[in-house]
Design an enzyme around this catalytic site. Structure first.
Site, short mmCIF file in Angstrom:
data_model
loop_
_atom_site.label_atom_id
_atom_site.label_comp_id
_atom_site.label_asym_id
_atom_site.label_seq_id
_atom_site.Cartn_x
_atom_site.Cartn_y
_atom_site.Cartn_z
N TYR A 65 1.27 -1.20 0.22
CA TYR A 65 0.10 0.31 0.23
C TYR A 65 0.66 0.85 -0.08
CZ TYR A 65 -3.47 -3.19 1.33
OH TYR A 65 -4.34 -4.63 1.65
N GLY A 95 -18.30 -2.96 -0.21
CA GLY A 95 -18.27 -3.40 -1.40
C GLY A 95 -17.14 -2.13 -2.46
N GLY A 126 -17.15 0.74 -1.60
CA GLY A 126 -18.12 1.78 -1.17
C GLY A 126 -19.16 2.15 -2.07
N1 LIG Z 1 -6.41 -8.55 1.04
C1 LIG Z 1 -6.26 -7.88 0.41
O1 LIG Z 1 -6.66 -8.41 -0.98
C2 LIG Z 1 -6.97 -6.61 0.23
C3 LIG Z 1 -7.44 -6.04 -0.88
C4 LIG Z 1 -7.86 -4.95 -0.80
C5 LIG Z 1 -8.74 -3.88 0.45
N2 LIG Z 1 -8.03 -5.19 1.67
C6 LIG Z 1 -8.22 -4.07 3.40
O2 LIG Z 1 -9.48 -3.51 3.51
C7 LIG Z 1 -9.55 -2.77 3.83
C8 LIG Z 1 -11.07 -1.75 3.22
O3 LIG Z 1 -11.33 -2.72 1.78
P1 LIG Z 1 -11.91 -1.86 0.43
O4 LIG Z 1 -11.01 -0.17 1.14
O5 LIG Z 1 -11.30 -2.31 -0.56
O6 LIG Z 1 -13.15 -0.86 0.37
P2 LIG Z 1 -14.48 -0.86 1.68
O7 LIG Z 1 -13.86 -0.81 2.77
O8 LIG Z 1 -15.90 -1.71 1.19
O9 LIG Z 1 -14.76 1.08 0.99
C9 LIG Z 1 -13.87 1.02 0.82
C10 LIG Z 1 -15.06 2.73 0.51
O10 LIG Z 1 -15.66 3.20 0.67
C11 LIG Z 1 -15.94 4.73 1.12
N3 LIG Z 1 -16.21 4.41 2.38
C12 LIG Z 1 -16.57 3.70 3.60
N4 LIG Z 1 -17.39 4.17 4.80
C13 LIG Z 1 -18.66 4.86 3.79
C14 LIG Z 1 -20.09 5.49 3.98
N5 LIG Z 1 -20.47 5.25 5.61
N6 LIG Z 1 -20.53 5.74 3.20
C15 LIG Z 1 -19.76 6.27 1.98
N7 LIG Z 1 -18.88 5.42 1.57
C16 LIG Z 1 -18.42 5.30 2.51
C17 LIG Z 1 -14.90 4.71 1.15
O11 LIG Z 1 -14.57 6.22 0.70
P3 LIG Z 1 -14.66 6.98 1.53
O12 LIG Z 1 -12.71 7.33 1.75
O13 LIG Z 1 -14.48 8.49 0.99
O14 LIG Z 1 -15.15 7.56 2.59
C18 LIG Z 1 -14.01 4.06 -0.09
O15 LIG Z 1 -14.28 4.71 -1.67
C19 LIG Z 1 -8.74 -1.66 3.42
O16 LIG Z 1 -8.47 -0.93 3.35
C20 LIG Z 1 -7.16 -2.72 2.93
O17 LIG Z 1 -6.71 -2.69 4.27
C21 LIG Z 1 -7.72 -5.75 0.94
#
Ligand SMILES: NC(=O)c1ccc[n+]([C@@H]2O[C@H](COP(=O)([O-])OP(=O)(O)OC[C@H]3O[C@@H](n4cnc5c(N)ncnc54)[C@H](OP(=O)(O)O)[C@@H]3O)[C@@H](O)[C@H]2O)c1
Length: 327
Positions: A57, A205, A207
């Site tokens: 990251y 998902g 976001g």
């Molecule tokens: N192991 C892997 O391969 C892998 C892959 C992907 C992710 N990850 C980990 O999993 C974590 C979470 O996954 P992710 O970030 O992909 O997806 P997520 O948590 O499903 O979604 C994050 C997105 O949703 C938005 N969001 C968050 N809370 C919200 C709310 N209450 N209302 C509206 N929009 C909202 C955020 O935008 P804003 O910032 O604008 O709020 C961001 O764009 C990552 O940070 C990472 O640490 C791991």
């Protein structure tokens, strides 16, 4: 916030963690450093004790950020990071050779400003390195006190079994949410059988499930959703029905869509710990609030029935990344 335990060796974490990736990487320009530090520390004040990062990251800068933010409260939190890509570059092939795992551990410890990594995940299974060698290397790091617990990410059933036979796996981190339920078929039964925790990533998902993204949304060039089939304009239009359904379910519970998406995950198993990511303090509060949303058996049945009516459109990864998962 209530705590949950990952695996059988006592890794206790808050029921919801914080995914820190988006603060530096993946979803458009990085958040300004002081704001990012404030967000991470506020999460801790709200009860979050589980923070997720990875070498790739940034690369590297997200670990540095997490290390700096958590340094004053290091002993009160659990830090998870990941190894497994060549040169720490997620565009390059996998690299889980033992010497590389050791080098990443040393570098991550420095960047995280700590003397131990609480949870060290292999980011993707490396087809060129036997899982026994990967697990054996992490086992050695655990023996040396540099790592506390072993994890895998997007690993398939056989890889999980092979790893666990050498070094007990505390957690699998894979995508799982209301619109990606594949792990329920093969992987979750194995986790239950072996007593391994499950850390769903992208629980909102990416976001989309929150309703904040629709067919009019445009993504920055550095936002990887611009490459994801499930986020093309046509897919977003086609999947809007899911957002509508979630909105109705949320209204019925006086909650938000994001809270329903997270509460649903928490309700699936007591050994599930989602790690939603956000860059915004208001959304952090909203997401943390999901830990207090209780879904009854009736609510869960209503969600199930509503989901059964919906066909989600678009692959979750571009074709070139698809081959890296579930192996
Ligand atoms: N192991 C892997 O391969 C892998 C892959 C992907 C992710 N990850 C980990 O999993 C974590 C979470 O996954 P992710 O970030 O992909 O997806 P997520 O948590 O499903 O979604 C994050 C997105 O949703 C938005 N969001 C968050 N809370 C919200 C709310 N209450 N209302 C509206 N929009 C909202 C955020 O935008 P804003 O910032 O604008 O709020 C961001 O764009 C990552 O940070 C990472 O640490 C791991």
């Amino acid at each position: 916030m209530l705590k949950r335990t990952l695996g059988k060796n006592g890794l206790e974490v808050s029921a919801l963690g914080l995914g820190c990736m988006g603060l530096s990487f993946g979803y458009g320009p990085a958040t300004e450093k002081n704001d990012a530090i404030r967000l991470i520390r506020t999460a801790f004040e709200r009860g979050v004790t589980f923070f997720d990062t990875a070498e790739v990251y940034g690369p590297f800068v997200n670990e540095e950020l997490v290390g700096e933010a958590l340094a004053p409260i290091r002993d009160q939190v659990v830090i998870a990071t990941k190894f497994g890509f060549q040169d720490g570059d997620s565009k390059k092939p996998m690299d889980s050779r033992p010497e590389r795992i050791r080098a990443v551990a040393e570098a991550s410890l420095k960047r995280l400003k700590t003397d131990r990594i609480d949870l060290f995940y292999q980011h993707r299974v490396d087809p060129n390195v036997p899982m026994e060698d990967v697990a054996g290397t992490v086992k050695d790091l655990i023996r040396e006190g540099k790592v506390k617990h072993f994890g895998l990410s997007e690993a398939g059933e056989q890889s999980i079994r092979r790893a666990h036979a050498v070094q007990p796996v505390a957690a699998l981190q894979s995508e799982y949410s209301l619109w990606w339920r594949e792990p329920e078929h093969k992987v979750m039964p194995v986790l239950e059988e072996l007593g391994i925790g499950f850390v769903p990533f992208s629980p909102l998902g990416k976001g989309f499930l929150t309703g904040a993204i629709d067919e009019r949304t445009s993504f920055d060039q550095s936002d990887f959703r611009a490459m994801v089939p499930r986020f093309t304009q046509e897919s977003r239009k086609a999947n809007a029905g899911l957002v509508d359904v979630l909105g109705r379910l949320a209204d019925g519970k006086s909650a938000t869509r994001a809270q329903i998406a997270l509460a649903w995950l928490l309700a699936q198993k007591p050994w599930i710990v989602p790690i939603p990511g956000t860059t915004k303090l208001s959304r952090l509060d909203e997401n943390v609030g999901a830990a207090s949303v209780e879904l009854s058996a009736g609510d869960l049945a209503a969600i199930e029935a509503a989901l059964n009516e919906i066909q989600v459109v678009g692959d979750r990864y571009p074709a070139q990344w698809q081959q890296r998962v579930d192996r």
